[in-house]
Design a protein around this motif. Sequence first.
Motif, PDB file in Angstrom:
ATOM      1  N   ILE A 167       0.898  -1.159   0.000  1.00 35.60           N
ATOM      2  CA  ILE A 167       0.000   0.000   0.000  1.00 35.60           C
ATOM      3  C   ILE A 167       0.933   1.205   0.000  1.00 35.60           C
ATOM      4  O   ILE A 167       0.936   2.033   0.903  1.00 35.60           O
ATOM      5  N   THR A 168       1.800   1.261  -0.970  1.00 33.87           N
ATOM      6  CA  THR A 168       2.889   2.222  -0.993  1.00 33.87           C
ATOM      7  C   THR A 168       2.383   3.639  -1.149  1.00 33.87           C
ATOM      8  O   THR A 168       1.704   3.953  -2.125  1.00 33.87           O
ATOM      9  N   PRO A 169       2.704   4.504  -0.212  1.00 31.47           N
ATOM     10  CA  PRO A 169       2.246   5.879  -0.368  1.00 31.47           C
ATOM     11  C   PRO A 169       3.181   6.666  -1.273  1.00 31.47           C
ATOM     12  O   PRO A 169       4.365   6.365  -1.378  1.00 31.47           O
ATOM     13  N   PRO A 170       2.657   7.691  -1.920  1.00 30.46           N
ATOM     14  CA  PRO A 170       3.517   8.647  -2.610  1.00 30.46           C
ATOM     15  C   PRO A 170       4.262   9.460  -1.544  1.00 30.46           C
ATOM     16  O   PRO A 170       3.974   9.323  -0.361  1.00 30.46           O
ATOM     17  N   PRO A 171       5.228  10.322  -1.957  1.00 24.77           N
ATOM     18  CA  PRO A 171       5.915  11.116  -0.943  1.00 24.77           C
ATOM     19  C   PRO A 171       4.936  12.042  -0.232  1.00 24.77           C
ATOM     20  O   PRO A 171       3.924  12.429  -0.805  1.00 24.77           O
ATOM     21  N   LEU A 172       5.246  12.401   1.028  1.00 24.66           N
ATOM     22  CA  LEU A 172       4.389  13.350   1.729  1.00 24.66           C
ATOM     23  C   LEU A 172       4.567  14.724   1.072  1.00 24.66           C
ATOM     24  O   LEU A 172       3.620  15.299   0.564  1.00 24.66           O
ATOM     25  N   MET A 173       5.789  15.245   1.078  1.00 20.75           N
ATOM     26  CA  MET A 173       6.037  16.532   0.426  1.00 20.75           C
ATOM     27  C   MET A 173       7.450  16.634  -0.130  1.00 20.75           C
ATOM     28  O   MET A 173       7.812  17.680  -0.666  1.00 20.75           O
ATOM     29  N   GLY A 174       8.220  15.561  -0.017  1.00 20.70           N
ATOM     30  CA  GLY A 174       9.617  15.583  -0.444  1.00 20.70           C
ATOM     31  C   GLY A 174       9.793  15.973  -1.902  1.00 20.70           C
ATOM     32  O   GLY A 174      10.820  16.539  -2.280  1.00 20.70           O
ATOM     33  N   ASP A 175       8.783  15.705  -2.723  1.00 16.78           N
ATOM     34  CA  ASP A 175       8.895  16.043  -4.145  1.00 16.78           C
ATOM     35  C   ASP A 175       8.583  17.520  -4.404  1.00 16.78           C
ATOM     36  O   ASP A 175       8.742  18.000  -5.515  1.00 16.78           O
ATOM     37  N   LEU A 176       8.151  18.231  -3.371  1.00 18.39           N
ATOM     38  CA  LEU A 176       7.803  19.646  -3.552  1.00 18.39           C
ATOM     39  C   LEU A 176       8.932  20.577  -3.108  1.00 18.39           C
ATOM     40  O   LEU A 176       8.809  21.792  -3.224  1.00 18.39           O
ATOM     41  N   VAL A 177       9.993  20.011  -2.544  1.00 20.25           N
ATOM     42  CA  VAL A 177      11.138  20.830  -2.122  1.00 20.25           C
ATOM     43  C   VAL A 177      12.417  20.316  -2.776  1.00 20.25           C
ATOM     44  O   VAL A 177      12.586  19.120  -2.970  1.00 20.25           O
ATOM     45  N   LYS A 178      13.311  21.271  -3.097  1.00 21.87           N
ATOM     46  CA  LYS A 178      14.633  20.895  -3.611  1.00 21.87           C
ATOM     47  C   LYS A 178      15.530  20.542  -2.419  1.00 21.87           C
ATOM     48  O   LYS A 178      15.305  21.044  -1.312  1.00 21.87           O
ATOM     49  N   PRO A 179      16.589  19.757  -2.647  1.00 19.11           N
ATOM     50  CA  PRO A 179      17.595  19.634  -1.582  1.00 19.11           C
ATOM     51  C   PRO A 179      18.131  21.040  -1.276  1.00 19.11           C
ATOM     52  O   PRO A 179      18.405  21.816  -2.202  1.00 19.11           O
ATOM     53  N   GLY A 180      18.247  21.357  -0.020  1.00 15.80           N
ATOM     54  CA  GLY A 180      18.663  22.711   0.362  1.00 15.80           C
ATOM     55  C   GLY A 180      17.547  23.735   0.283  1.00 15.80           C
ATOM     56  O   GLY A 180      17.765  24.913   0.560  1.00 15.80           O
ATOM     57  N   GLY A 181      16.357  23.285  -0.108  1.00 16.54           N
ATOM     58  CA  GLY A 181      15.219  24.196  -0.238  1.00 16.54           C
ATOM     59  C   GLY A 181      14.495  24.393   1.084  1.00 16.54           C
ATOM     60  O   GLY A 181      14.905  23.872   2.130  1.00 16.54           O
ATOM     61  N   LEU A 182      13.422  25.156   1.001  1.00 10.87           N
ATOM     62  CA  LEU A 182      12.715  25.551   2.215  1.00 10.87           C
ATOM     63  C   LEU A 182      11.208  25.450   1.999  1.00 10.87           C
ATOM     64  O   LEU A 182      10.689  25.875   0.967  1.00 10.87           O
ATOM     65  N   ALA A 183      10.522  24.867   2.983  1.00  7.17           N
ATOM     66  CA  ALA A 183       9.058  24.851   2.981  1.00  7.17           C
ATOM     67  C   ALA A 183       8.568  25.761   4.096  1.00  7.17           C
ATOM     68  O   ALA A 183       9.112  25.735   5.197  1.00  7.17           O
ATOM     69  N   MET A 184       7.561  26.582   3.812  1.00 10.88           N
ATOM     70  CA  MET A 184       6.932  27.398   4.847  1.00 10.88           C
ATOM     71  C   MET A 184       5.744  26.607   5.374  1.00 10.88           C
ATOM     72  O   MET A 184       4.872  26.209   4.592  1.00 10.88           O
ATOM     73  N   LEU A 185       5.703  26.390   6.667  1.00  6.16           N
ATOM     74  CA  LEU A 185       4.564  25.681   7.262  1.00  6.16           C
ATOM     75  C   LEU A 185       3.793  26.667   8.129  1.00  6.16           C
ATOM     76  O   LEU A 185       4.339  27.228   9.074  1.00  6.16           O
ATOM     77  N   VAL A 186       2.538  26.859   7.778  1.00  8.65           N
ATOM     78  CA  VAL A 186       1.735  27.878   8.450  1.00  8.65           C
ATOM     79  C   VAL A 186       0.667  27.168   9.284  1.00  8.65           C
ATOM     80  O   VAL A 186      -0.154  26.419   8.753  1.00  8.65           O
ATOM     81  N   VAL A 187       0.736  27.387  10.586  1.00  8.59           N
ATOM     82  CA  VAL A 187      -0.134  26.635  11.496  1.00  8.59           C
ATOM     83  C   VAL A 187      -1.058  27.605  12.239  1.00  8.59           C
ATOM     84  O   VAL A 187      -0.787  28.795  12.315  1.00  8.59           O
ATOM     85  N   PRO A 188      -2.155  27.090  12.777  1.00 13.14           N
ATOM     86  CA  PRO A 188      -3.145  27.994  13.371  1.00 13.14           C
ATOM     87  C   PRO A 188      -2.644  28.661  14.650  1.00 13.14           C
ATOM     88  O   PRO A 188      -1.819  28.109  15.370  1.00 13.14           O
ATOM     89  N   ILE A 189      -3.177  29.827  14.913  1.00 11.53           N
ATOM     90  CA  ILE A 189      -2.894  30.527  16.160  1.00 11.53           C
ATOM     91  C   ILE A 189      -3.484  29.759  17.334  1.00 11.53           C
ATOM     92  O   ILE A 189      -2.877  29.630  18.384  1.00 11.53           O
ATOM     93  N   ASP A 190      -4.690  29.236  17.149  1.00 10.69           N
ATOM     94  CA  ASP A 190      -5.293  28.414  18.202  1.00 10.69           C
ATOM     95  C   ASP A 190      -4.795  26.984  18.025  1.00 10.69           C
ATOM     96  O   ASP A 190      -5.490  26.105  17.560  1.00 10.69           O
TER      97      ASP A 190
END
Lengths: 401, 401
Positions: A167-190
């Motif tokens: 039941i092989t999953p695709p990548p979570l988000m690894g394909d959306l970032v380059k090596p050395g790249g940066l992801a912005m994660l925006v989480v709720p105030i509450d």
Amino acid sequence: MKTAPKSLRLHIALFGRTNVGKSSFLNLVAGQDVSIVSEQAGTTTDVVEKPMELLPIGPVVFLDTAGIDDTTALGEKRIDRTERVFDRADVILLLHEGCQTTDFEKSVEAKAAEKKIPVINVANKADLSNPSDPSFLRCNSTDLASRDHVLAALKAELLRVCPDEFITPPPLMGDLVKPGGLAMLVVPIDLQAPKGRLILPQVQTIRDALDNDAASLVCKEREYAHMLAILKQKPDVAICDSQMVLKMVADTPPEIPCTTFSILFARLKGDLRKFARGAAAIDKLEPGDKVLIAESCSHHALEDDIGRVKIPRWLRQYVGVDVRIDVYSGRDFPDNLSEYKLAVQCGGCMQNRREVLSRIEKCEAAGVPITNYGMCIAQTQGVLRRVLSPFPAALDAYENA
Amino acid sequence: MKTAPKSLRLHIALFGRTNVGKSSFLNLVAGQDVSIVSEQAGTTTDVVEKPMELLPIGPVVFLDTAGIDDTTALGEKRIDRTERVFDRADVILLLHEGCQTTDFEKSVEAKAAEKKIPVINVANKADLSNPSDPSFLRCNSTDLASRDHVLAALKAELLRVCPDEFITPPPLMGDLVKPGGLAMLVVPIDLQAPKGRLILPQVQTIRDALDNDAASLVCKEREYAHMLAILKQKPDVAICDSQMVLKMVADTPPEIPCTTFSILFARLKGDLRKFARGAAAIDKLEPGDKVLIAESCSHHALEDDIGRVKIPRWLRQYVGVDVRIDVYSGRDFPDNLSEYKLAVQCGGCMQNRREVLSRIEKCEAAGVPITNYGMCIAQTQGVLRRVLSPFPAALDAYENA
């Protein structure tokens, strides 16, 4: 498909007495001739491999055996070859004539039990016997018109019994970032997590970035625009909690791809294209239509509960008509799906992929479009195209639905 | 101290029969006269509050009661007042005459049990009775020379029984970031956490930044310098795993404060100043000295285990002499500490503050310097001053040790 290494394919060994219809069954499933079909005993002289793509599981290979009960001259050698199939099989498909179980079927089942290989019993020529045992998958391998039905039932069974690693999953988000790249994660105030914690999807996303040699900048929605401004280079992707998707999209320059945690998990745990098609069905809802909301956690419902309060409200506001909504939580999922015009599944962070895929298959079999929380929210907020744009195949599925 | 609101003070109610020595006990503990001490029954005419600072617990207030068994004219009113003390007390100190337990002590204990308030039994005038019950804290409240001993025993007991919320931790890292600021979190390439997870100290740090309106940039050591370079403004602080402290310090410009997760947890779970003084004791180790390494997790020891392999190696390399090392894991902690010249406690991410503080108190009582893993590592790598610099009081303690 051809590039998947053999070991990543689910090996499905097809067993059955001579002339029970193994080859015609395989033809039915594959939709084309791959082994020589004949009424004469033992036409198939070796194990024939038939690779195919069987979504949502992915690449599989059928191993067509020659029949261990064979009595012709070449029999002994063929038994050797056939027995070795047990060493390679991940799942065994055992074809019975109707529901008949002879010594042959018993010996295959015993061997499978010994090797801990799951067995799917198929009652072939089921029209001849009318089997009462509901654990049998019924089919008539010569009835080509039944193909879709047999295939759907087979896929559901394979999904239920096959080993976890298939039941092989695709990548979570690894394909959306380059090596050395940066992801912005925006989480709720509450922050919904207990004191000192983060919710699991956030932790998994941070970890996935690290595993892909990228970094994550984790901030609340209020600090997001400021954090973008202190970067000398644009991040590879921005990912937010669904509940703030409108604000994130507004704060994100068009050249920065953005999506939501829920959409990442729709891909990881489910099927992004099918969920995208399901989201398009929201626009077709009519007054009085029933919508199923399926929440995997059986948590104590909060005052402003996402599944019970917010999504129903946003759905009704968006479609502009009153739809009727049923909420199922935990392991509950209705048997009779046909009354629903849409199903909306939660992010499934507490479920495994097998379970979410099974629900998608059930909905598909019942002709009910299914989407997930995050995609439903993005659609009702008018930003689904934007947050699907990092996933072109899913965006296509949405546009063409 | 005066600014701590009353509700954050641990309220310790002092009960005892008239003339058992409540006021002299309080004077002994406080080291000064606060209530009127008299041999005449019932001199104290109301509940007297005596606030004081009782480290490591922090601000406490003693409630000196008038004695429920009082029989003088004002007695009834005073009983009312005294009983109301039960509503305010977090802990009850019950002074006995020796180990004598009369109806009075029984009634206080019954009331405390009913209200679920922990009781510390004190045998006053212990020289008169020689109590055999080890659960009693022994003292002679008129023996001023015994003050240090009584105070240490009392603090240990208070630490053991007081409600969790009074073991108030300092901030994890919220005081090291501005609102809208950024913390760089540098984690190992060989991520120790299971697939899809982060270890708890990392999650808690990310969460603490969010709770303080700041953001975290989470990266591996290999990407750290690059991530610093893509920022237009310097981060407020950089925090790394202890095992890469040398590389982080080398990559961090001098104007950026930096520290380690382990030092943050030394402060959160223990006492940073005492650990800093303990780290200075490393330099005084001599050949054959025994060092206690206390690891709270009883995890399966890894090949290159931090407590069993790396810290002993770094310690020996740094001091240049062979020291003998005992490792205690899980809840184990030796009763006889006097044979050790140094104790090194792990980060304590699986322990509560009460437990780590108790260990510090035990070491202090035995005259054994105690530090923690992260500070020991930073000292043996020669960078402790740099990573303590965000904490001036602890740096002072280290410099002056």
